[in-house]
Scaffold this active site. Sequence first.
Site, PDB file in Angstrom:
ATOM      1  N   ARG A  71       0.809  -1.236   0.000  1.00 37.27           N
ATOM      2  CA  ARG A  71       0.000   0.000   0.000  1.00 37.27           C
ATOM      3  C   ARG A  71       0.835   1.275   0.000  1.00 37.27           C
ATOM      4  NH1 ARG A  71      -2.671  -2.632   5.192  1.00 37.27           N
ATOM      5  NH2 ARG A  71      -0.757  -3.707   5.530  1.00 37.27           N
ATOM      6  N   LYS A 121       3.526 -18.153   8.860  1.00 39.15           N
ATOM      7  CA  LYS A 121       2.916 -18.317  10.162  1.00 39.15           C
ATOM      8  C   LYS A 121       2.653 -16.945  10.756  1.00 39.15           C
ATOM      9  CE  LYS A 121       5.589 -19.094  14.056  1.00 39.15           C
ATOM     10  NZ  LYS A 121       6.394 -18.005  14.582  1.00 39.15           N
ATOM     11  N   HIS A 160       9.504 -22.328   8.955  1.00 38.53           N
ATOM     12  CA  HIS A 160      10.879 -22.204   8.440  1.00 38.53           C
ATOM     13  C   HIS A 160      11.828 -23.231   9.071  1.00 38.53           C
ATOM     14  CE1 HIS A 160      11.728 -19.808  12.058  1.00 38.53           C
ATOM     15  NE2 HIS A 160      12.987 -19.991  11.817  1.00 38.53           N
ATOM     16  N   LYS A 166      15.501 -25.870   7.592  1.00 34.65           N
ATOM     17  CA  LYS A 166      16.858 -25.927   8.161  1.00 34.65           C
ATOM     18  C   LYS A 166      17.507 -27.256   7.778  1.00 34.65           C
ATOM     19  CE  LYS A 166      15.822 -23.073  12.222  1.00 34.65           C
ATOM     20  NZ  LYS A 166      16.675 -21.904  12.137  1.00 34.65           N
ATOM     21  N   ASP A 205       4.123 -19.272  19.432  1.00 33.44           N
ATOM     22  CA  ASP A 205       5.246 -18.775  18.632  1.00 33.44           C
ATOM     23  C   ASP A 205       6.201 -19.896  18.214  1.00 33.44           C
ATOM     24  OD1 ASP A 205       6.646 -16.508  17.530  1.00 33.44           O
ATOM     25  OD2 ASP A 205       8.153 -16.776  19.094  1.00 33.44           O
ATOM     26  N   HIS A 260       7.299 -25.022  15.367  1.00 31.12           N
ATOM     27  CA  HIS A 260       8.684 -25.493  15.193  1.00 31.12           C
ATOM     28  C   HIS A 260       8.981 -26.731  16.048  1.00 31.12           C
ATOM     29  CE1 HIS A 260       8.790 -21.717  13.269  1.00 31.12           C
ATOM     30  NE2 HIS A 260       9.244 -20.974  14.257  1.00 31.12           N
ATOM     31  N   LYS A 265      12.251 -17.833  25.826  1.00 30.92           N
ATOM     32  CA  LYS A 265      12.981 -16.606  25.488  1.00 30.92           C
ATOM     33  C   LYS A 265      13.844 -16.234  26.685  1.00 30.92           C
ATOM     34  CE  LYS A 265      10.790 -15.406  21.580  1.00 30.92           C
ATOM     35  NZ  LYS A 265      11.485 -15.248  20.294  1.00 30.92           N
TER      36      LYS A 265
HETATM   37  C1  BG6 Z   1      10.023 -17.466  14.677  1.00 32.21           C
HETATM   38  C2  BG6 Z   1       9.493 -16.878  15.955  1.00 32.21           C
HETATM   39  O1  BG6 Z   1       9.045 -18.263  14.062  1.00 32.21           O
HETATM   40  O2  BG6 Z   1      11.158 -18.268  14.962  1.00 32.21           O
HETATM   41  C3  BG6 Z   1      10.571 -16.086  16.666  1.00 32.21           C
HETATM   42  O3  BG6 Z   1       8.396 -16.040  15.663  1.00 32.21           O
HETATM   43  C4  BG6 Z   1      11.796 -16.940  16.875  1.00 32.21           C
HETATM   44  O4  BG6 Z   1      10.109 -15.617  17.921  1.00 32.21           O
HETATM   45  C5  BG6 Z   1      12.222 -17.554  15.555  1.00 32.21           C
HETATM   46  O5  BG6 Z   1      12.824 -16.110  17.394  1.00 32.21           O
HETATM   47  C6  BG6 Z   1      13.345 -18.535  15.768  1.00 32.21           C
HETATM   48  O6  BG6 Z   1      13.859 -18.895  14.526  1.00 32.21           O
HETATM   49  P1  BG6 Z   1      15.380 -19.309  14.398  1.00 32.21           P
HETATM   50  O7  BG6 Z   1      15.506 -19.765  12.981  1.00 32.21           O
HETATM   51  O8  BG6 Z   1      16.191 -18.099  14.702  1.00 32.21           O
HETATM   52  O9  BG6 Z   1      15.599 -20.396  15.400  1.00 32.21           O
END
Ligand code: BG6
Length: 518
Positions: A63, A172, A202, A206, A259, A264, A368
């Site tokens: 936008r 996501k 993602h 890896k 998250d 993951h 975290k």
């Molecule tokens: C993301 C989360 O999906 O993955 C983040 O939203 C997180 O909070 C991140 O830090 C971690 O990804 P990676 O590849 O750095 O382990």
Amino acid sequence: MNTETTVDPCAETDAIQENLPPCAFVLFGATGDLTRRKIIPALFDLSLQKLLPDPFVIVAFARRDKTDESFRADLKAALQEFAPKLPVDGEEWKAFSAKVYYLRSNLDDAEGYTRLSQRLDEIDKQYAIAGNRLFYLATPPENFDEIIVNLGKAGLNEAGEGGGWSRLIIEKPFGTDLETAKKLNTELREVFGEEQIYRIDHYLGKETVQNILVLRFANQIFEPLWNQKYIDHVQITVAETLGMEGRGNYFEQSGIVRDIVQNHALQVLTLIAMEPPTALEADSIRDEKVKVLKSIRPFAPEDVAAWTVRGQYGAGEMDGKEGKEQAVSYREEEGVDPQSCTETFAAFRFEVENWRWAGVPFYVQAGKRLEKRVTEVQIQFKAIPDVLFRRLDCADVRPNRLTLRIQPDEGASLEIGSKTPGPQMRVQPVTMNFQYGASFDQPIKDAYQRLILDAIRGDASLFARNDEVEAAWGLITPILDAWRDLSCPLFPNYAAGSWGPESAKNLLDGKRAWHQPE
Ligand code: BG6
């Protein structure tokens, strides 16, 4: 004489590019953080490695008021900031950026999508794209719905004039619970077929996560032991040192479970626990992963207190660039409610109730502001029968342990007992170590590169299927509901820079201990 030319299947780069279909890549959320940090660096790096199709054209749909030129300059600045090693002053960048276009429109404006469709038709002709379109939804999730509906109305869910295909990558978070994930799946499926949809996690891109399948199924030695007869328990740790870094608003709604764990961590768990797929194909692999998720014992409300722990960080000391640095508590982070009950740490005991895993707990912890940034899987084998070495004074005979280091020190190690050199029979644990950096010349590339490449190739193996996402939410949602119904724990309950709340130890039975990577 044999005159056939032999093609080396391992010299893959040229062969990959030659076989890639030309493609128009339409980016939604083109001015956002993910585009700048991940998507554009991944695309440009792929282009430098000659791993993008030729032609490959990017159309940004956003936008803000920008021109092709000003948008290209923004991308160059993003590369300088987030991928400083990639060369942006040479011919490669000129050639790449010349095929980047900006189309200004509001995301809810149907007329903007008609213009997009016309623009893609022109691009098809100009570059001989053959009608192949890849749409990438890198916007906040609240925009997914309007983009999907408008793509459908403009007929962009179908290939362009030249035939070809139309695919959609979606970022996501995929819903916030089972109900919203189902709703999003329904909205998507009203417009796109499942085979057109690529849901990104993602972690699956890896190298080390992909290596779980290879390690398990390309080696004879692990599979016979990979079951409840020989494995005592499994631990999956996703530890981060990062705090909120400006994402407090988002994290308040999300928490660590939405998250990291729902996506993951559970993806890693399914790869560890799944049965061998019938083929290395998207549906065979995903069928087996879904079976794992469906075998995990659902949490009844009364299990939640016993099988889960949640935490939130208080202030503490973290390792910084210049020694120890003071980190503020979660509740003091920007965008966070000073009374917040959002969890920044969570630990679980999952039971995979099938023949292979009955009685083997899968402990998962994620957080975290922990002491170290490390993602690891630890397979703890059972102890040997205590008959042979027990009378020795100096025999430290421990159960074998296989550690898969997902990041940052990518590799795997196996702890075994070994005789110490000398005249007496003494036993001590030693480690056999495999490190990606030492074994392979190539650097490990960012996960986004592999995932984007796979979507262009039409291989959905490393993307989540609708039933997989829903099965993961089906497991997690009752936990989140039960937490919501319980009173808020006494937060904060761990200091930034520690390994999480003490109470996480209560999840482990017997002599088990949380693995705290060195
Ligand atoms: C993301 C989360 O999906 O993955 C983040 O939203 C997180 O909070 C991140 O830090 C971690 O990804 P990676 O590849 O750095 O382990």
